[in-house]
Design a protein around this motif. Sequence first.
Motif, PDB file in Angstrom:
ATOM      1  N   TYR A 178       1.389  -0.810   0.110  1.00 57.91           N
ATOM      2  CA  TYR A 178       0.089  -0.207  -0.090  1.00 57.91           C
ATOM      3  C   TYR A 178       0.760   0.965  -0.455  1.00 57.91           C
ATOM      4  N   THR A 179       0.165   2.458  -0.159  1.00 53.62           N
ATOM      5  CA  THR A 179       0.992   3.625  -0.293  1.00 53.62           C
ATOM      6  C   THR A 179      -0.046   4.662   0.495  1.00 53.62           C
ATOM      7  N   GLY A 180       0.333   5.989   0.893  1.00 56.76           N
ATOM      8  CA  GLY A 180      -0.354   6.554   1.946  1.00 56.76           C
ATOM      9  C   GLY A 180       0.940   7.475   2.502  1.00 56.76           C
ATOM     10  N   SER A 181       0.436   8.069   3.179  1.00 55.80           N
ATOM     11  CA  SER A 181       0.921   8.760   4.609  1.00 55.80           C
ATOM     12  C   SER A 181       0.780   8.004   5.499  1.00 55.80           C
ATOM     13  N   GLN A 182       2.088   8.572   6.245  1.00 54.07           N
ATOM     14  CA  GLN A 182       2.137   7.632   7.857  1.00 54.07           C
ATOM     15  C   GLN A 182       1.312   8.489   8.885  1.00 54.07           C
ATOM     16  N   GLN A 183       0.262   7.695  10.336  1.00 53.27           N
ATOM     17  CA  GLN A 183       1.541   6.592  10.064  1.00 53.27           C
ATOM     18  C   GLN A 183      -0.017   5.798   9.495  1.00 53.27           C
ATOM     19  N   VAL A 184       0.316   4.699   9.588  1.00 47.36           N
ATOM     20  CA  VAL A 184      -0.636   4.050   8.828  1.00 47.36           C
ATOM     21  C   VAL A 184      -1.361   2.706   9.791  1.00 47.36           C
ATOM     22  N   HIS A 185      -2.361   2.401   9.847  1.00 48.08           N
ATOM     23  CA  HIS A 185      -2.898   1.537  11.720  1.00 48.08           C
ATOM     24  C   HIS A 185      -3.429   0.294  10.584  1.00 48.08           C
ATOM     25  N   VAL A 186      -2.715  -0.902  10.620  1.00 54.14           N
ATOM     26  CA  VAL A 186      -2.980  -2.679   9.649  1.00 54.14           C
ATOM     27  C   VAL A 186      -4.215  -3.156  10.418  1.00 54.14           C
ATOM     28  N   THR A 187      -4.811  -3.698   9.889  1.00 56.50           N
ATOM     29  CA  THR A 187      -5.771  -4.593  11.065  1.00 56.50           C
ATOM     30  C   THR A 187      -6.033  -6.063   9.799  1.00 56.50           C
ATOM     31  N   TRP A 188      -6.333  -6.908  10.723  1.00 60.42           N
ATOM     32  CA  TRP A 188      -6.884  -8.818  10.203  1.00 60.42           C
ATOM     33  C   TRP A 188      -7.529  -9.166  10.531  1.00 60.42           C
ATOM     34  N   LYS A 189      -8.613  -9.404   9.971  1.00 54.88           N
ATOM     35  CA  LYS A 189      -9.692 -10.534  10.000  1.00 54.88           C
ATOM     36  C   LYS A 189      -9.876 -11.836   9.133  1.00 54.88           C
ATOM     37  N   LYS A 190     -10.848 -12.711   9.386  1.00 55.39           N
ATOM     38  CA  LYS A 190     -10.711 -13.422   9.445  1.00 55.39           C
ATOM     39  C   LYS A 190     -12.717 -14.113   9.263  1.00 55.39           C
ATOM     40  N   ASP A 191     -12.967 -14.485   8.991  1.00 52.15           N
ATOM     41  CA  ASP A 191     -15.047 -14.590   8.582  1.00 52.15           C
ATOM     42  C   ASP A 191     -15.027 -13.325   9.144  1.00 52.15           C
ATOM     43  N   GLY A 192     -14.772 -12.325   9.475  1.00 49.05           N
ATOM     44  CA  GLY A 192     -15.306 -11.240   9.448  1.00 49.05           C
ATOM     45  C   GLY A 192     -14.611 -11.276  11.836  1.00 49.05           C
ATOM     46  N   LYS A 193     -13.606 -11.865  11.711  1.00 43.85           N
ATOM     47  CA  LYS A 193     -13.607 -11.817  13.102  1.00 43.85           C
ATOM     48  C   LYS A 193     -11.674 -11.033  13.606  1.00 43.85           C
ATOM     49  N   PRO A 194     -11.816 -10.389  14.360  1.00 42.17           N
ATOM     50  CA  PRO A 194     -10.761  -9.487  14.027  1.00 42.17           C
ATOM     51  C   PRO A 194      -9.358 -10.653  14.549  1.00 42.17           C
ATOM     52  N   ILE A 195      -8.436 -10.450  13.892  1.00 39.55           N
ATOM     53  CA  ILE A 195      -7.711 -11.807  14.634  1.00 39.55           C
ATOM     54  C   ILE A 195      -6.356 -10.812  14.911  1.00 39.55           C
ATOM     55  N   SER A 196      -5.028 -11.545  16.283  1.00 41.38           N
ATOM     56  CA  SER A 196      -3.998 -10.543  16.321  1.00 41.38           C
ATOM     57  C   SER A 196      -2.646 -11.425  16.618  1.00 41.38           C
ATOM     58  N   ALA A 197      -1.670 -11.125  16.582  1.00 41.47           N
ATOM     59  CA  ALA A 197      -0.460 -12.232  16.852  1.00 41.47           C
ATOM     60  C   ALA A 197      -0.429 -13.253  17.758  1.00 41.47           C
ATOM     61  N   SER A 198       0.207 -14.687  17.414  1.00 38.09           N
ATOM     62  CA  SER A 198      -0.412 -15.750  18.591  1.00 38.09           C
ATOM     63  C   SER A 198       0.225 -16.661  17.888  1.00 38.09           C
ATOM     64  N   ASN A 199       0.341 -17.862  18.520  1.00 36.80           N
ATOM     65  CA  ASN A 199       0.731 -19.513  18.164  1.00 36.80           C
ATOM     66  C   ASN A 199      -0.142 -19.282  16.395  1.00 36.80           C
ATOM     67  N   LYS A 200      -1.061 -18.965  16.034  1.00 33.67           N
ATOM     68  CA  LYS A 200      -1.770 -18.685  15.044  1.00 33.67           C
ATOM     69  C   LYS A 200      -1.217 -18.303  13.564  1.00 33.67           C
ATOM     70  N   TYR A 201      -1.266 -17.174  13.882  1.00 27.68           N
ATOM     71  CA  TYR A 201      -0.822 -15.971  13.212  1.00 27.68           C
ATOM     72  C   TYR A 201       0.612 -15.095  14.211  1.00 27.68           C
ATOM     73  N   HIS A 202       1.049 -14.711  12.809  1.00 25.59           N
ATOM     74  CA  HIS A 202       2.368 -14.219  12.418  1.00 25.59           C
ATOM     75  C   HIS A 202       2.268 -12.865  11.551  1.00 25.59           C
ATOM     76  N   PHE A 203       2.655 -11.243  12.566  1.00 23.48           N
ATOM     77  CA  PHE A 203       2.233 -10.299  11.200  1.00 23.48           C
ATOM     78  C   PHE A 203       3.925  -9.831  11.070  1.00 23.48           C
ATOM     79  N   LYS A 204       3.868  -9.347   9.761  1.00 27.57           N
ATOM     80  CA  LYS A 204       4.891  -8.040   9.591  1.00 27.57           C
ATOM     81  C   LYS A 204       3.996  -7.021   8.656  1.00 27.57           C
ATOM     82  N   THR A 205       5.081  -6.016   9.869  1.00 24.51           N
ATOM     83  CA  THR A 205       4.093  -4.724   8.706  1.00 24.51           C
ATOM     84  C   THR A 205       4.940  -3.983   8.423  1.00 24.51           C
TER      85      THR A 205
END
Length: 360
Positions: A269-296
């Motif tokens: 993506y492109t745009g002015s900082q600060q950019v906030h990123v959120t993820w969802k799976k099947d409509g539910k928020p997901i976060s870093a855990s033993n299931k997911y790892h994020f790189k931003t």
Amino acid sequence: MKDGKLIWASYQYNVKTTNFSSTLEVLNSDRREAAGKYSCEISNSEGTDICHAMVKIEPVRFIYELKDTTFRLGQPLSLYCAYSASPRVYVSWRKDGKPIWASYKYNVKTTDNACVLEVLNSDRLEAAGRYSCEISNSENTAICYAQVTLEPVRFVRKLEDMTFRVGQPLKLQVTYTGSQLIYVSWTKDGKPIWASYKYNVKKTDNSCVLEILNSDREEAAGRYSCEISNASSSAICHAHVTLEPVRFVKKLEDTSYCLDDPLSLTCTYTGSQQVHVTWKKDGKPISASNKYHFKTTDSLCALEVLNRQDAAGLYCCQVSNAGGSAICDAYVINKTTKKGITSMTHLPNPHSPTWPYVLF
């Protein structure tokens, strides 16, 4: 006859007569007394006849009148008019109803059919005003007028709406024309701004630049206005300055996977900082855990799915900043191979209720 009195060949007149015509040459036409009522009478043994003509001095009239004009302080200023008339023509000038003449302020040049007024104090505001030129001879008078004003200010290049990125240089520039002295003022969201730790102003005779020094902060966004003015007029222009909204350069793509293979989703993506990123799976928020790892980073976000047993589903990535937000999604499909037949389970698409199906 002239004015009822007999005239004959003399130093004032010459008469030429034939059998069928007669010409009177008026030799003193250089004097006003040549004007008058002339009569010519003819007669023979059978009768008489008479005719008359009124001879007048040619009245004065303007061929080219004064024209309203604008001027710039310090630049030459002259007014010109041309006329036709019988000499002697008298010329007089006025400004705002008061007589003016040759002096340290004015220079007058007059010929038999034209007159020029050179305004020598055009470097001062008092040169502006209502000028008049009056011409006259012994027959009549004529007058013409011109309004002389400072050249009004006007924008050559106005402010334009723009976006900016936090931390990058931000400048607003206008160019203009008009007589000096030109005053420039700036406002932001209706409040005056001036040179300070937030702003720097650079001005020339025909341009002005506003450097926004706090462009590393979101408060630099707003509605900016630039007003220019001189002694005769003013002008204003506006621009909305907003943060550059985020937008996707590369969106998520539908993906199929096998249980033994790594699984990751990436978008840029492109745009002015600060950019906030959120993820969802099947409509539910997901976060870093033993299931997911994020790189931003400033321009990329990646989701690595660690638990691939129940990884299938609809994934959604939303990016946002103070200027806006954007969203993209992708289906992740579990693909297994048995006896050469592919089994694919598509998860429900919330946008297409008839989408789900199962192949075995």
